[in-house]
Design a protein around this motif. Structure first.
Motif, PDB file in Angstrom:
ATOM      1  N   ARG A  91     -46.271  20.290 -52.125  1.00 44.97           N
ATOM      2  CA  ARG A  91     -45.267  21.363 -52.073  1.00 44.97           C
ATOM      3  C   ARG A  91     -43.846  20.802 -51.942  1.00 44.97           C
ATOM      4  O   ARG A  91     -42.906  21.340 -52.509  1.00 44.97           O
ATOM      5  CB  ARG A  91     -45.580  22.375 -50.976  1.00 44.97           C
ATOM      6  CG  ARG A  91     -45.243  21.956 -49.600  1.00 44.97           C
ATOM      7  CD  ARG A  91     -45.176  23.080 -48.577  1.00 44.97           C
ATOM      8  NE  ARG A  91     -44.656  22.535 -47.349  1.00 44.97           N
ATOM      9  CZ  ARG A  91     -45.400  22.176 -46.311  1.00 44.97           C
ATOM     10  NH1 ARG A  91     -46.678  22.362 -46.312  1.00 44.97           N
ATOM     11  NH2 ARG A  91     -44.811  21.644 -45.240  1.00 44.97           N
ATOM     12  N   CYS A  95     -40.375  21.550 -54.021  1.00 39.60           N
ATOM     13  CA  CYS A  95     -39.209  22.062 -53.271  1.00 39.60           C
ATOM     14  C   CYS A  95     -37.964  21.196 -53.524  1.00 39.60           C
ATOM     15  O   CYS A  95     -36.877  21.704 -53.787  1.00 39.60           O
ATOM     16  CB  CYS A  95     -39.582  22.072 -51.787  1.00 39.60           C
ATOM     17  SG  CYS A  95     -38.273  22.565 -50.681  1.00 39.60           S
ATOM     18  N   CYS A 166     -39.032  21.773 -40.751  1.00 39.76           N
ATOM     19  CA  CYS A 166     -38.306  21.372 -41.961  1.00 39.76           C
ATOM     20  C   CYS A 166     -37.575  22.546 -42.602  1.00 39.76           C
ATOM     21  O   CYS A 166     -36.407  22.430 -42.957  1.00 39.76           O
ATOM     22  CB  CYS A 166     -39.254  20.704 -42.945  1.00 39.76           C
ATOM     23  SG  CYS A 166     -38.399  20.005 -44.367  1.00 39.76           S
TER      24      CYS A 166
HETATM   25  S1  SF4 Z   1     -38.908  23.037 -46.683  1.00 36.53           S
HETATM   26 FE1  SF4 Z   1     -39.436  20.960 -46.120  1.00 36.53          FE
HETATM   27  S2  SF4 Z   1     -41.622  21.026 -45.657  1.00 36.53           S
HETATM   28 FE2  SF4 Z   1     -41.134  22.872 -46.815  1.00 36.53          FE
HETATM   29  S3  SF4 Z   1     -41.574  22.358 -48.931  1.00 36.53           S
HETATM   30 FE3  SF4 Z   1     -39.385  21.994 -48.602  1.00 36.53          FE
HETATM   31  S4  SF4 Z   1     -39.254  19.798 -48.050  1.00 36.53           S
HETATM   32 FE4  SF4 Z   1     -41.376  20.424 -47.809  1.00 36.53          FE
END
Ligand code: SF4
Length: 189
Positions: A91, A95, A166
């Motif tokens: 994921r 992202c 995160c």
């Molecule tokens: S917010 Fe952080 S933990 Fe969530 S997908 Fe994006 S990088 Fe990964």
């Protein structure tokens, strides 16, 4: 001129320090770009935004705020089966690609020479994966991707809001699981 994609104040300060410590970059004009549709919920997005604006003002750096558009994030994860959404590498790769794609687009449209990102301070993803995405987008957009020679990830910063996860709903559930022993689908009442 460099466009630095930022996710929070803490990581921004680490990257600003790394950029300013590089003799080849310290004179480069720096702008911050806050584009984070991954952050959940909106109150968290706003708390981080205010913290980023605070440190930008203190460092006399311009910051550009993009709207909170969570649909972008869920669309980026669309092809990823739900069970794999708790696999960070799967994921997070999507992202980071989403946020860097938009940052490069904005940089190309506004004639920046360099793009960089606080995702390079992340302990969620191997740096090699982030660099590969950055370099691919650099070629596509004709804007250089900048990776500082050294980042002090242990740098202690304070005086603004600091998050303890995160950003996305999955990382929030993982954090709650570590803290309260909940399962990944939510809190056990
Ligand atoms: S917010 Fe952080 S933990 Fe969530 S997908 Fe994006 S990088 Fe990964």
């Amino acid at each position: 001129m460099m466009l630095l994609h930022v996710c929070c104040a803490d990581c921004s300060l680490k990257m600003i320090e790394a950029i300013k410590s590089d003799p080849e970059m310290k004179e480069e004009e720096l702008n911050l770009y806050y584009y984070n549709p991954n952050i959940h919920p909106q109150s968290e997005f706003t708390a981080r935004q205010i913290a980023v604006q605070k440190i930008a003002a203190e460092n006399n750096i311009k910051v550009i705020i993009a709207n909170w558009t969570p649909g972008d994030y869920f669309q980026a994860l669309e092809g990823l089966p739900e069970a794999n959404r708790f696999n960070k590498l799967n994921r997070c790769r999507l992202c980071v690609r989403l946020r860097l794609t938009q940052t490069f687009k904005f940089a190309a449209e506004n004639k920046y020479s360099f793009v960089s990102s606080t995702t390079q301070t992340s302990n969620y993803m191997p740096i090699g994966v982030i660099l590969k995405i950055g370099e691919e987008l650099a070629q596509k957009n004709g804007v250089e991707f900048y990776h500082p020679p050294q980042i002090n990830c242990e740098l202690k910063t304070s005086g603004f809001y600091k998050q303890n996860y995160c950003g996305c709903v999955y990382s929030l559930l993982e954090r709650m699981g570590e803290k309260y022993g909940t399962n990944k689908r939510g809190v056990n009442y």
